[in-house]
Structures are given as structure tokens and as C-alpha cells.
Design a protein around this motif. Structure first.
Motif, mmCIF file in Angstrom:
data_model
loop_
_atom_site.group_PDB
_atom_site.id
_atom_site.type_symbol
_atom_site.label_atom_id
_atom_site.label_comp_id
_atom_site.label_asym_id
_atom_site.label_seq_id
_atom_site.Cartn_x
_atom_site.Cartn_y
_atom_site.Cartn_z
ATOM 1 N N TRP A 334 0.959 -1.114 -0.170
ATOM 2 C CA TRP A 334 -0.098 0.045 -0.076
ATOM 3 C C TRP A 334 1.019 1.164 0.062
ATOM 4 C CZ3 TRP A 334 -5.162 -0.796 -0.382
ATOM 5 C CH2 TRP A 334 -5.667 -1.759 0.022
ATOM 6 N N VAL A 335 0.236 2.301 -0.558
ATOM 7 C CA VAL A 335 0.946 3.649 -0.374
ATOM 8 C C VAL A 335 -0.121 4.641 0.071
ATOM 9 C CG1 VAL A 335 2.953 3.460 -2.101
ATOM 10 C CG2 VAL A 335 0.458 4.040 -2.753
ATOM 11 N N TRP A 336 0.180 5.748 0.720
ATOM 12 C CA TRP A 336 -0.510 6.699 1.556
ATOM 13 C C TRP A 336 -0.460 8.047 0.557
ATOM 14 C CZ3 TRP A 336 -3.824 4.971 4.942
ATOM 15 C CH2 TRP A 336 -3.767 3.927 5.543
ATOM 16 N N PHE A 337 -1.615 8.585 0.537
ATOM 17 C CA PHE A 337 -1.387 9.956 -0.516
ATOM 18 C C PHE A 337 -2.801 10.754 -0.116
ATOM 19 C CE2 PHE A 337 -3.894 7.103 -2.450
ATOM 20 C CZ PHE A 337 -4.879 7.516 -3.198
ATOM 21 N N HIS A 338 -2.568 11.992 -0.523
ATOM 22 C CA HIS A 338 -3.820 12.782 -0.713
ATOM 23 C C HIS A 338 -3.323 13.953 -1.905
ATOM 24 C CE1 HIS A 338 -7.410 15.336 -0.109
ATOM 25 N NE2 HIS A 338 -7.711 14.584 1.068
ATOM 26 N N GLY A 339 -4.160 13.790 -3.003
ATOM 27 C CA GLY A 339 -3.816 14.632 -4.006
ATOM 28 C C GLY A 339 -4.939 15.773 -3.814
ATOM 29 N N GLY A 340 -4.828 16.725 -5.035
ATOM 30 C CA GLY A 340 -6.000 17.735 -5.039
ATOM 31 C C GLY A 340 -5.647 18.464 -6.406
ATOM 32 N N GLY A 341 -6.845 19.364 -6.715
ATOM 33 C CA GLY A 341 -6.784 20.180 -7.889
ATOM 34 C C GLY A 341 -8.036 20.818 -8.099
ATOM 35 N N TRP A 342 -7.538 22.043 -8.872
ATOM 36 C CA TRP A 342 -8.755 23.145 -8.905
ATOM 37 C C TRP A 342 -8.338 24.039 -9.903
ATOM 38 C CZ3 TRP A 342 -11.219 28.043 -7.801
ATOM 39 C CH2 TRP A 342 -12.735 27.850 -7.893
ATOM 40 N N TRP A 343 -8.992 24.434 -11.011
ATOM 41 C CA TRP A 343 -8.838 25.404 -11.905
ATOM 42 C C TRP A 343 -7.518 24.907 -12.647
ATOM 43 C CZ3 TRP A 343 -12.177 28.772 -13.709
ATOM 44 C CH2 TRP A 343 -12.931 29.053 -12.816
ATOM 45 N N ASN A 344 -7.165 23.449 -13.057
ATOM 46 C CA ASN A 344 -6.226 22.939 -13.677
ATOM 47 C C ASN A 344 -4.890 23.129 -12.696
ATOM 48 O OD1 ASN A 344 -7.094 21.737 -15.901
ATOM 49 N ND2 ASN A 344 -7.389 23.650 -17.094
ATOM 50 N N ALA A 345 -4.892 23.497 -11.645
ATOM 51 C CA ALA A 345 -3.529 23.334 -10.590
ATOM 52 C C ALA A 345 -3.900 22.065 -9.955
ATOM 53 C CB ALA A 345 -3.431 24.539 -9.736
ATOM 54 N N ILE A 346 -2.838 21.024 -10.195
ATOM 55 C CA ILE A 346 -3.274 19.726 -9.987
ATOM 56 C C ILE A 346 -1.854 19.017 -9.380
ATOM 57 C CG2 ILE A 346 -3.619 17.219 -10.571
ATOM 58 C CD1 ILE A 346 -5.097 18.657 -13.102
ATOM 59 N N THR A 347 -2.155 18.529 -8.222
ATOM 60 C CA THR A 347 -0.978 17.896 -7.363
ATOM 61 C C THR A 347 -1.526 16.280 -7.207
ATOM 62 O OG1 THR A 347 -0.247 19.890 -6.113
ATOM 63 C CG2 THR A 347 0.099 17.773 -5.021
ATOM 64 N N ASP A 348 -0.482 15.579 -7.348
ATOM 65 C CA ASP A 348 -0.522 14.013 -6.864
ATOM 66 C C ASP A 348 0.636 13.534 -6.337
ATOM 67 O OD1 ASP A 348 -1.665 11.631 -6.847
ATOM 68 O OD2 ASP A 348 -1.312 10.967 -9.045
ATOM 69 N N ASN A 349 0.515 12.744 -5.299
ATOM 70 C CA ASN A 349 1.671 12.503 -4.279
ATOM 71 C C ASN A 349 1.406 10.737 -4.012
ATOM 72 O OD1 ASN A 349 -0.177 12.746 -2.083
ATOM 73 N ND2 ASN A 349 0.062 14.771 -2.715
ATOM 74 N N ALA A 350 2.564 10.352 -3.161
ATOM 75 C CA ALA A 350 2.210 8.989 -2.406
ATOM 76 C C ALA A 350 3.531 8.872 -1.777
ATOM 77 C CB ALA A 350 2.039 8.000 -3.491
ATOM 78 N N VAL A 351 3.492 7.952 -0.720
ATOM 79 C CA VAL A 351 4.554 7.625 0.199
ATOM 80 C C VAL A 351 4.491 6.294 0.573
ATOM 81 C CG1 VAL A 351 3.178 8.725 2.238
ATOM 82 C CG2 VAL A 351 6.068 8.463 2.304
ATOM 83 N N THR A 352 5.592 5.562 0.633
ATOM 84 C CA THR A 352 5.461 4.313 1.141
ATOM 85 C C THR A 352 5.095 4.416 2.633
ATOM 86 O OG1 THR A 352 7.752 4.443 1.725
ATOM 87 C CG2 THR A 352 7.299 3.407 -0.491
ATOM 88 N N ALA A 353 4.557 3.093 2.982
ATOM 89 C CA ALA A 353 4.135 3.087 4.497
ATOM 90 C C ALA A 353 4.960 3.104 5.492
ATOM 91 C CB ALA A 353 3.508 1.194 4.307
ATOM 92 N N ASP A 354 6.403 3.095 5.339
ATOM 93 C CA ASP A 354 7.424 3.197 6.184
ATOM 94 C C ASP A 354 7.856 4.691 6.182
ATOM 95 O OD1 ASP A 354 8.734 3.318 3.830
ATOM 96 O OD2 ASP A 354 9.931 1.460 4.370
ATOM 97 N N GLY A 355 7.343 5.344 5.282
ATOM 98 C CA GLY A 355 7.841 6.887 5.266
ATOM 99 C C GLY A 355 9.169 6.977 4.540
ATOM 100 N N ARG A 356 9.770 6.015 3.803
ATOM 101 C CA ARG A 356 11.069 6.088 3.346
ATOM 102 C C ARG A 356 11.290 6.605 1.899
ATOM 103 N NH1 ARG A 356 14.357 0.417 5.359
ATOM 104 N NH2 ARG A 356 14.090 1.072 7.572
#
Length: 391
Positions: A334-356
Motif C-alpha cells: 500500500w501507499v498513502w497519499f492525498h492529491g488535489g486540484g482545481w482550475w487545472n492546478a493539480i497535485t498528485d503524491n504518494a509515500v510508502t508505508a514506512d515513510g522512506r
């Protein structure tokens, strides 16, 4: 993050920044690093081809970060994308705010099962909305059933340059945004479903202010930005301006209309207002998952997820916890994340469960109102999959 062409948003406060952290010197073998950099550039180029003017990605872990970019920072000036470009991270803000709320819970100053009425008496009322029945936990997990104010925001209705210019500097108080939501009946009874609503985090920010006696931005600044040395992170308050170097977003406000620079706008409350860099977002998520920001009990609370079916078109087995999402990687785990976007400004992300190891992607899209962003979101997910499965 909402899977739609106009994603999420809104505003208030004070400009705040911080001071720096040293990178790790250890790293993967040179051949593996070169292979990873080549794949990252391929994936960034592919993401640009889905409909964007600029893409910036960074993979952080042990040793030197891997970075790649494609396109331009601004399609009018044609300036190149700076590696430290500032970008509106929109709903990734929610993870910062949820972290502060859970820190307050860990300090015994707030309870996850406190009703909203305890902290904001009389605010949730009308059309069946009831502050005595909605808890802090339900706000953070989007199980409150509260309507989303975002579609009622005047800025969201702009279909011309003139309308956008009229609204982009207009600020609303948190109370005004909540009042917009209270015009509508609940989506479901509190705790009886799951539905993403920006109203939840406007309320969470208000509760942080009531508990701490200071703006929610101050709490994020003092508890996260400064301790982690997030020198590129800005809490803009009612300022409408995206600091330089920036990754500018343009959007056609109506099908076939001219592209409009939508980067300059009042950007939000505790639901979606933070401006940051790829390096800072990676540092934040790695610190969070490695246990540097929350006590074990509160991190477990944050990671207690329920299915988030609306996102299953993009991610495998998506789940939403308290301001943090999870999904399954194609290589397992599993990976953990929280993306976001509005008005074509988009962010995506993810981090491994151990944070490394973590990945952050910034995208200045070109989708028009009503266009389905699923293809673009899947391309971003593939970039992240390749980066984390190779680690």
C-alpha cells in the motif's frame, strides 16, 4: 481530491514561511539511479501529452532526489519550469490540517468524537444539518454527510474572463462558506455514508482556531512548516498571488473560449489553500508516515480507512482515512497519499508505508470544463507506481 475537471478549493489568513533541512547523502547504485531517472522522464513526458502545459515530478528517498520536468512554467512567457516551482497543492492541504487536529487530540485538547456543536455552537443548523450529530472524526473522514459548499462559490460559476476577474480577489469568511453549504440538505445522516465535502475541512480549520486561539495557518506553520524546514511552503491567506518561481495554470472558462491565467486568485481556507514545492510535499509525507508528526495512536486513527469508491476508476482499492488516502500498488503493498486540484492546478503524491520513499507530481493541466480527467489521473498514477515499485 475530486475526480472532475474543476476539482476543489478556498481562503483567509496570513503569509507564513519557514527555514531548511539537509538532504541525505546515501543513495542507490548509479546504474539504478540512471534507470529511475530515465523512467521518470518518460512518465513525465507521457503525462504532459495527456493535456498539460507543464509537469514537474520529484522522487525522494535515500540519497539525491530524482527530478524530471516537461513543458513550460507559463505558456505565454514560455519560461522554463524551475525545480523549486511553487504550486497550489489544493486538497493536499487537508492532510496538513488533519495532522494538526490529530496532534491536538494527542495532547488531550480535543476529542475525535466531540460534536461540532461543542466547538462551533449553532453553526450547523437548517435543512436537516445538525451540529450535535456531526463529530470531528466525521469531518476529517468525510462521513459527516455535510453538503459541499464549493459548487455554490461564485468563483466556481465564472464562464468568462470578466466574471473570473470580478470574483478572483473576493474573499469569504469561513462562516460564509459554511452558510453556502447549509442551504442544502445533508447528503446522508452523519456516519451513514461517505462523500467528499470541502465543507468538512473549513469546519476543521475553524475548530483548530477555537482550540488554539489563533488562525489555523499559525498552527500549521508552527507545528509542521517550521519543524520540518519547509522553506518553499506558503500559507497565503487572502493573498491571491502565487509566488515566483511558479507553475502557472490556465483554463478555458467555457468550451472553445480563450485560455485564461487562473493562477491569480484567492485560494482557500483549511480545505485547499497551501502553496508548496515538490520537495516540501515529499518531506511532509515522509515525516508523517515515519511517525515524526503524530503519536502512534493518532497515526493509527489517521490510517483507519473506509472504501472510497468514487476514486476506484483511477486507483486500486482506494480508501480514505482521516485526511489521508491509501491505494494498492501494482507491485504489491500500500501507499498513502492525498492529491488535489482545481482550475487545472493539480497535485498528485504518494509515500510508502514506512515513510522512506515518496513522489510528488505537479501538473498545470489544459482540460476544459466538463472534460473527464480520468486518463490524466491514471497517467499520473502510473508515474507514481513506477517510481515506488522500483524503489
Amino acid at each position: 481530491m475530486q475526480i472532475r475537471a474543476r476539482y476543489v478549493l478556498p481562503l483567509v489568513g496570513v503569509l507564513l514561511v519557514a527555514g531548511a533541512a539537509a538532504p541525505s547523502s546515501a543513495g542507490p547504485p548509479p546504474a539504478l539511479e540512471r534507470e529511475g531517472a530515465t523512467q521518470l522522464q518518460r512518465d513525465v513526458d507521457a503525462l504532459l501529452a495527456t493535456g498539460a502545459t507543464g509537469v514537474l515530478a520529484e522522487v525522494s528517498g535515500s540519497g539525491r532526489p530524482l527530478t524530471a520536468r516537461a513543458g513550460v512554467a507559463d505558456p505565454v512567457t514560455r519560461e522554463p519550469i524551475a525545480w523549486n516551482s511553487r504550486h497550489r497543492i489544493e486538497s493536499t492541504t487537508k492532510t496538513f490540517v488533519a495532522t494538526v487536529v490529530l496532534q491536538l487530540v494527542g495532547e488531550g485538547r480535543l476529542g475525535l468524537d466531540d460534536p461540532v456543536q461543542r466547538w462551533l455552537p449553532g453553526l450547523l443548523a437548517g435543512n436537516g444539518d445538525d451540529g450535535t450529530a456531526v463529530t470531528v472524526r466525521q469531518l476529517l473522514g468525510h462521513t459527516s454527510g455535510l453538503p459541499d459548499y464549493a459548487d455554490d462559490l461564485p468563483l466556481a460559476q465564472a464562464t468568462s474572463q470578466e466574471e473570473f476577474n470580478r470574483e478572483r480577489f473576493r474573499s469569504h469568511t469561513a462562516e460564509q462558506l459554511v452558510a453556502m453549504a447549509m442551504r442544502h440538505e445533508p447528503v446522508f445522516a452523519p456516519g451513514q455514508g461517505w462523500a467528499y465535502s470541502n465543507t468538512n475541512y473549513v469546519l476543521a480549520g475553524m475548530i483548530v482556531e477555537r482550540v488554539t486561539g489563533a488562525p489555523w495557518e499559525q498552527a500549521v506553520h508552527d507545528r509542521i512548516v517550521v519543524p520540518l524546514g519547509l522553506t518553499g511552503t506558503v500559507l497565503p491567506g487572502t493573498s491571491a498571488y502565487l509566488p515566483s518561481p511558479r507553475l502557472a495554470a490556465y483554463q478555458r472558462l467555457r468550451a472553445g473560449g480563450p485560455p485564461v491565467d487562473v493562477s491569480t486568485r484567492v485560494s482557500g481556507h483549511a480545505d485547499a489553500s497551501i502553496i508548496s514545492t515538490t520537495a516540501d510535499v515529499n518531506r511532509f509525507f515522509r515525516a508523517l508516515l515515519s511517525g515524526r508528526l503524530l503519536k502512534p495512536a493518532q497515526l493509527r486513527d489517521m490510517q483507519a480507512t473506509r472504501p472510497a469508491e468514487p476514486f476506484s476508476a483511477v486507483w486500486d482499492e482506494p480508501g480514505y482515512g482521516l485526511g489521508l488516502m491509501k491505494r494498492r500498488l501494482p507491485c504489491g503493498g500500500w501507499v498513502w497519499f492525498h492529491g488535489g486540484g482545481w482550475w487545472n492546478a493539480i497535485t498528485d503524491n504518494a509515500v510508502t508505508a514506512d515513510g522512506r520513499r515518496s513522489v510528488t507530481v505537479f501538473l498545470a493541466g489544459t482540460l476544459e470544463p466538463g472534460q473527464d480527467p480520468t486518463v490524466q489521473a491514471k497517467a499520473s498514477a502510473r508515474l507514481i507506481d513506477h517510481a515506488l515499485c522500483a524503489g
